[in-house]
Design a protein around this motif. Sequence first.
Motif, PDB file in Angstrom:
ATOM      1  N   GLN A 136      -9.885   1.386  -0.227  1.00 11.13           N
ATOM      2  CA  GLN A 136     -11.120   1.609   0.792  1.00 11.13           C
ATOM      3  C   GLN A 136     -11.513   0.295   1.478  1.00 11.13           C
ATOM      4  N   GLY A 137     -11.858   0.364   2.470  1.00 14.41           N
ATOM      5  CA  GLY A 137     -12.262  -0.888   3.411  1.00 14.41           C
ATOM      6  C   GLY A 137     -11.504  -1.327   4.220  1.00 14.41           C
ATOM      7  N   GLY A 138     -11.347  -2.423   4.973  1.00 14.59           N
ATOM      8  CA  GLY A 138     -10.645  -2.687   6.200  1.00 14.59           C
ATOM      9  C   GLY A 138     -11.288  -2.073   7.410  1.00 14.59           C
ATOM     10  N   GLY A 139     -12.348  -1.506   7.401  1.00 13.03           N
ATOM     11  CA  GLY A 139     -12.967  -0.784   8.680  1.00 13.03           C
ATOM     12  C   GLY A 139     -12.545   0.641   8.595  1.00 13.03           C
ATOM     13  N   PHE A 140     -12.042   1.246   7.689  1.00 12.49           N
ATOM     14  CA  PHE A 140     -11.325   2.595   7.822  1.00 12.49           C
ATOM     15  C   PHE A 140     -11.502   3.158   6.387  1.00 12.49           C
ATOM     16  N   GLY A 141     -12.707   3.041   5.775  1.00 10.91           N
ATOM     17  CA  GLY A 141     -12.933   3.445   4.395  1.00 10.91           C
ATOM     18  C   GLY A 141     -13.061   5.007   4.243  1.00 10.91           C
ATOM     19  N   ASP A 142     -13.066   5.721   5.121  1.00  6.93           N
ATOM     20  CA  ASP A 142     -13.379   7.330   4.914  1.00  6.93           C
ATOM     21  C   ASP A 142     -11.566   7.737   4.964  1.00  6.93           C
ATOM     22  N   GLN A 143     -11.586   7.970   3.548  1.00  6.74           N
ATOM     23  CA  GLN A 143     -10.163   8.403   3.164  1.00  6.74           C
ATOM     24  C   GLN A 143      -9.499   9.832   3.619  1.00  6.74           C
ATOM     25  N   SER A 144     -10.684  10.785   3.962  1.00  8.05           N
ATOM     26  CA  SER A 144     -10.251  12.046   4.651  1.00  8.05           C
ATOM     27  C   SER A 144      -9.822  11.909   6.031  1.00  8.05           C
ATOM     28  N   LYS A 145     -10.526  10.807   6.661  1.00 10.83           N
ATOM     29  CA  LYS A 145      -9.955  10.624   8.226  1.00 10.83           C
ATOM     30  C   LYS A 145      -8.634   9.842   8.016  1.00 10.83           C
ATOM     31  N   HIS A 146      -8.525   8.811   7.043  1.00 13.73           N
ATOM     32  CA  HIS A 146      -7.350   8.004   7.202  1.00 13.73           C
ATOM     33  C   HIS A 146      -6.596   7.835   5.803  1.00 13.73           C
ATOM     34  N   PRO A 147      -6.026   8.977   5.345  1.00 11.07           N
ATOM     35  CA  PRO A 147      -5.483   9.142   3.849  1.00 11.07           C
ATOM     36  C   PRO A 147      -4.253   8.078   3.958  1.00 11.07           C
ATOM     37  N   TYR A 148      -3.787   7.555   4.792  1.00  8.48           N
ATOM     38  CA  TYR A 148      -2.372   6.664   4.776  1.00  8.48           C
ATOM     39  C   TYR A 148      -2.854   5.479   5.374  1.00  8.48           C
ATOM     40  N   ALA A 149      -1.818   4.615   4.526  1.00  9.91           N
ATOM     41  CA  ALA A 149      -1.809   2.831   5.143  1.00  9.91           C
ATOM     42  C   ALA A 149      -0.275   2.684   5.173  1.00  9.91           C
ATOM     43  N   TRP A 150       0.073   1.361   5.421  1.00 10.54           N
ATOM     44  CA  TRP A 150       1.358   0.968   5.397  1.00 10.54           C
ATOM     45  C   TRP A 150       1.580  -0.205   4.287  1.00 10.54           C
ATOM     46  N   ALA A 151       2.662  -0.243   3.745  1.00 11.15           N
ATOM     47  CA  ALA A 151       3.156  -1.166   2.834  1.00 11.15           C
ATOM     48  C   ALA A 151       4.437  -1.711   3.207  1.00 11.15           C
ATOM     49  N   VAL A 152       4.871  -2.747   2.316  1.00 10.59           N
ATOM     50  CA  VAL A 152       5.846  -3.488   2.686  1.00 10.59           C
ATOM     51  C   VAL A 152       6.861  -3.657   1.412  1.00 10.59           C
ATOM     52  N   LEU A 153       8.007  -3.546   1.874  1.00  6.52           N
ATOM     53  CA  LEU A 153       9.143  -3.805   0.603  1.00  6.52           C
ATOM     54  C   LEU A 153      10.066  -4.741   1.266  1.00  6.52           C
ATOM     55  N   VAL A 154      10.509  -5.632   0.382  1.00  4.53           N
ATOM     56  CA  VAL A 154      11.532  -6.758   0.794  1.00  4.53           C
ATOM     57  C   VAL A 154      12.543  -6.741  -0.437  1.00  4.53           C
ATOM     58  N   TYR A 155      13.686  -7.093   0.157  1.00  6.27           N
ATOM     59  CA  TYR A 155      14.957  -7.396  -0.507  1.00  6.27           C
ATOM     60  C   TYR A 155      14.878  -8.803  -1.479  1.00  6.27           C
ATOM     61  N   VAL A 156      14.788  -8.809  -2.861  1.00  5.27           N
ATOM     62  CA  VAL A 156      14.978  -9.891  -3.452  1.00  5.27           C
ATOM     63  C   VAL A 156      16.402  -9.642  -4.506  1.00  5.27           C
ATOM     64  N   ASP A 157      17.207 -10.674  -4.309  1.00  4.63           N
ATOM     65  CA  ASP A 157      18.369 -10.600  -5.345  1.00  4.63           C
ATOM     66  C   ASP A 157      19.010  -9.207  -5.141  1.00  4.63           C
ATOM     67  N   GLY A 158      18.997  -8.594  -3.978  1.00 11.29           N
ATOM     68  CA  GLY A 158      19.555  -7.285  -3.721  1.00 11.29           C
ATOM     69  C   GLY A 158      18.757  -6.078  -4.058  1.00 11.29           C
ATOM     70  N   LEU A 159      17.500  -6.278  -4.790  1.00  9.86           N
ATOM     71  CA  LEU A 159      16.746  -5.480  -5.374  1.00  9.86           C
ATOM     72  C   LEU A 159      15.509  -5.042  -4.343  1.00  9.86           C
ATOM     73  N   LEU A 160      15.126  -3.907  -4.267  1.00  8.63           N
ATOM     74  CA  LEU A 160      13.969  -3.722  -3.340  1.00  8.63           C
ATOM     75  C   LEU A 160      12.503  -3.751  -3.871  1.00  8.63           C
ATOM     76  N   LEU A 161      11.625  -4.619  -3.428  1.00 11.32           N
ATOM     77  CA  LEU A 161      10.349  -4.869  -4.247  1.00 11.32           C
ATOM     78  C   LEU A 161       9.418  -4.759  -3.198  1.00 11.32           C
ATOM     79  N   ARG A 162       8.052  -4.264  -3.946  1.00  8.67           N
ATOM     80  CA  ARG A 162       6.831  -3.746  -3.146  1.00  8.67           C
ATOM     81  C   ARG A 162       6.208  -5.181  -3.126  1.00  8.67           C
ATOM     82  N   ILE A 163       5.666  -5.458  -1.808  1.00 12.90           N
ATOM     83  CA  ILE A 163       4.731  -6.684  -1.836  1.00 12.90           C
ATOM     84  C   ILE A 163       3.599  -6.280  -2.462  1.00 12.90           C
ATOM     85  N   ASN A 164       2.845  -6.931  -3.458  1.00 11.82           N
ATOM     86  CA  ASN A 164       1.436  -6.897  -3.972  1.00 11.82           C
ATOM     87  C   ASN A 164       0.695  -8.073  -3.439  1.00 11.82           C
TER      88      ASN A 164
END
Length: 132
Positions: free
Chosen positions: A46-74
């Motif tokens: 929650q946060g970032g100015g859009f804390g109401d999850q019922s109105k904004h249930p989704y976000a964007w995340a990023v995946l990158v390839y490292v050594d040919g493996l798909l990894l999520r950015i944390n």
Amino acid sequence: MMYDNPSLEAYLGVAGVITQADLPVVRAQGRLGEYAVVYRIYRNKQGGGFGDQSKHPYAWAVLVYVDGLLLRINSARGDCREWSTLDRAGQWLMNNGFSYWWTRNDLETASSEEENSADSAHLAADEPPPMK
């Protein structure tokens, strides 16, 4: 309400995670892939100015390839890094040395937002939208 994204990440073939602080190191070692993947997730934070999850249930995340493996950015704290808009995710990617990336949205249909728009109803009927 907190959501998990494990089944989506299993479907996409995500092999693990990497922190954003590790990107310069793996890039310098020549282990970082050329492009990233921005994908839609159920929002965990929650946060970032859009804390109401019922109105904004989704976000964007990023995946990158490292050594040919798909990894999520944390974040440095170990949580999935989330962006509220594609513009913000794109800016982050450019700031981190990516020139291009793929975008995928397996959670929403393209028509879900369009169906709520009066303009799209007119376009679907081959009528010009009303002047505003």
